[in-house]
Motif scaffolding. Structure first.
Motif, PDB file in Angstrom:
ATOM      1  N   UNK A   1     -32.410  14.812   3.018  1.00 44.66           N
ATOM      2  CA  UNK A   1     -32.638  13.511   3.669  1.00 44.66           C
ATOM      3  C   UNK A   1     -33.136  13.684   5.100  1.00 44.66           C
ATOM      4  N   UNK A   2     -32.529  14.664   5.780  1.00 40.83           N
ATOM      5  CA  UNK A   2     -32.890  14.891   7.183  1.00 40.83           C
ATOM      6  C   UNK A   2     -34.356  15.310   7.295  1.00 40.83           C
ATOM      7  N   UNK A   3     -34.760  16.235   6.431  1.00 38.21           N
ATOM      8  CA  UNK A   3     -36.150  16.694   6.570  1.00 38.21           C
ATOM      9  C   UNK A   3     -37.127  15.588   6.187  1.00 38.21           C
ATOM     10  N   UNK A   4     -36.760  14.774   5.179  1.00 34.64           N
ATOM     11  CA  UNK A   4     -37.654  13.658   4.812  1.00 34.64           C
ATOM     12  C   UNK A   4     -37.758  12.633   5.944  1.00 34.64           C
ATOM     13  N   UNK A   5     -36.598  12.307   6.505  1.00 32.39           N
ATOM     14  CA  UNK A   5     -36.590  11.291   7.568  1.00 32.39           C
ATOM     15  C   UNK A   5     -37.361  11.791   8.791  1.00 32.39           C
ATOM     16  N   UNK A   6     -37.200  13.088   9.086  1.00 34.85           N
ATOM     17  CA  UNK A   6     -37.912  13.643  10.255  1.00 34.85           C
ATOM     18  C   UNK A   6     -39.419  13.641  10.014  1.00 34.85           C
ATOM     19  N   UNK A   7     -39.786  13.912   8.763  1.00 28.76           N
ATOM     20  CA  UNK A   7     -41.213  13.913   8.429  1.00 28.76           C
ATOM     21  C   UNK A   7     -41.790  12.507   8.645  1.00 28.76           C
ATOM     22  N   UNK A   8     -41.021  11.512   8.152  1.00 33.81           N
ATOM     23  CA  UNK A   8     -41.464  10.116   8.316  1.00 33.81           C
ATOM     24  C   UNK A   8     -41.596   9.781   9.803  1.00 33.81           C
ATOM     25  N   UNK A   9     -40.594  10.199  10.553  1.00 29.87           N
ATOM     26  CA  UNK A   9     -40.574   9.900  11.987  1.00 29.87           C
ATOM     27  C   UNK A   9     -41.764  10.558  12.684  1.00 29.87           C
ATOM     28  N   UNK A  10     -42.038  11.802  12.293  1.00 27.26           N
ATOM     29  CA  UNK A  10     -43.177  12.521  12.878  1.00 27.26           C
ATOM     30  C   UNK A  10     -44.481  11.790  12.591  1.00 27.26           C
ATOM     31  N   UNK A  11     -44.633  11.365  11.316  1.00 25.05           N
ATOM     32  CA  UNK A  11     -45.864  10.649  10.933  1.00 25.05           C
ATOM     33  C   UNK A  11     -46.005   9.370  11.742  1.00 25.05           C
TER      34      UNK A  11
END
Lengths: 168, 221
Positions: free
Chosen positions: A152-162
């Motif tokens: 979840x953390x890596x997905x959320x961070x990816x979204x945040x980065x985008x």
């Protein structure tokens, strides 16, 4: 061991963890008025639960859990609390200076704003992660497995980065 | 932007908070001296009141109706009798919702892990939709309460057509809404029209939250 036995303990605990209360309220409120209400509600709930605090857990973890639980389910429309003797005090944290200072840092403001755009549970994981909690601590606060936190953390961070890259 | 840079930004945010955020100790101390309930606890009396009032309504209703079934059935207005029976039965079913909500309120502990607590709170809010379903299910009987046997002799075709059309429409609407007021339809236009009001927004939000929780739980397995 129980430490939450009087109001002075509570006030000291609150004073040293007021940042958590503010950050969570700020990330889950829709506007300034609801932010103040939410800060009030978190503090009330912390006080009401304080005698259940068990110092086997870190105080910050316990405060984070309550603050998130109050905030995720909070709606201003639901303000139906019945105060028995008198109205609750409004201004519990002095937030004006903080907001002025933060507004001087557009990148920080942007990060705050984009975190608010994430879904509620992802938002919680991102905040905990940015606050330096390890995966086990995040799993304990959220009530999910460590593997799930990691995914979840890596997905959320990816979204945040985008979002951060595309946001102008 | 790379991950450490987010962390750097967050640290600088923390620093600002550290330097500028202060607790109003006097006001915070006031909180500790007031008798105050949490929002969740303050919901309990409302649910209890609804449950007790409903129980009284259903209890008194059946106390009146059962003797009519047993001793006065022949002379009673059957339309009223059956309409009232259906209304009371549907209301009795609705009381289980309030009981379920009270159980959820009692089980919810705000100090427990986020997913478990949010699941209970979201179920508590979304179960209000069930109340709406029950309310709509009663719709047709409110159109038949006042019917009576003399109508068969005195009414003409037009009067009958109007009365039957109203009742059939109410019946169709009640059954359709009962089946379709469902979380899976929350994005449909009619659903948003019906529950789009601000009063319902916590309920719609709770449905979305249940979906998020479900996603998390699916990955937890």
């Amino acid at each position: 061991m129980h430490v939450g036995n009087n109001s002075e303990d509570f006030l000291n605990a609150l004073a040293s963890h007021k940042g958590i209360v503010y950050k969570v309220a700020n990330s889950y409120s829709r506007n300034d008025a609801s932010k103040k209400d939410l800060i009030q509600e978190i503090i009330v709930q912390l006080w009401l639960s304080f005698d259940k605090y068990d110092d086997d857990y870190k105080l910050s973890t316990w405060i984070y859990r309550i603050a998130l639980n109050v905030s995720i389910s909070y709606y201003r429309k639901e303000k139906r609390r019945r105060v028995i003797s008198q109205p609750l005090p409004d201004e519990l944290l002095h937030i004006d200076t903080v907001e002025k200072e933060v507004s001087k840092q557009p990148e920080v403001e942007k990060l705050q704003r984009l975190i608010k755009e994430l879904k509620e549970l992802d938002r919680a994981i991102i905040m905990l992660s940015l606050d330096g909690y390890d995966q086990q601590e995040i799993a304990d606060i959220m009530g999910i497995s460590v593997t799930n936190v990691s995914t979840r953390k890596s997905r959320a961070k990816k979204k945040l980065r985008q979002k951060f890259e595309t946001d102008t | 932007m790379k991950e450490p840079e987010f962390e750097e930004l967050w640290k600088s945010y923390d620093k600002k908070l550290e330097e500028n955020l202060s607790l109003n100790k006097k006001n915070a101390r006031d909180i500790t001296s007031l008798k105050v309930q949490s929002l969740l606890s303050s919901m309990r009396p409302v649910k209890l009141f609804a449950l007790i009032t409903g129980l009284l309504w259903v209890g008194i209703g059946f106390l009146i109706i059962i003797p009519i079934f047993l001793y006065g059935f022949e002379s009673a207005n059957k339309f009223f009798l059956f309409s009232a029976t259906i209304q009371l039965t549907v209301t009795a079913a609705g009381l289980w919702i309030y009981l379920y909500q009270l159980i959820l309120i009692n089980q919810t502990d705000i100090t427990e892990p986020v997913l478990e607590t949010q699941k209970r709170l979201a179920k508590l809010k979304s179960s209000t939709l069930w109340v709406a379903q029950i309310m709509f299910l009663q719709l047709p009987v409110w159109t038949t309460f006042w019917w009576n046997e003399t109508m068969f002799n005195e009414w003409n075709l037009i009067q009958w057509s109007i009365a039957l059309t109203v009742t059939l429409l109410a019946l169709y609407a009640a059954v359709w809404l009962f089946i379709n007021i469902d979380e899976s339809n929350k994005d449909k236009k009619w659903f948003q029209l019906l529950f789009g009001d601000q009063e319902w927004s916590p309920i719609i939000h709770s449905i979305e939250l249940i979906e998020q929780i479900q996603e998390y739980n699916d990955e937890n397995k």
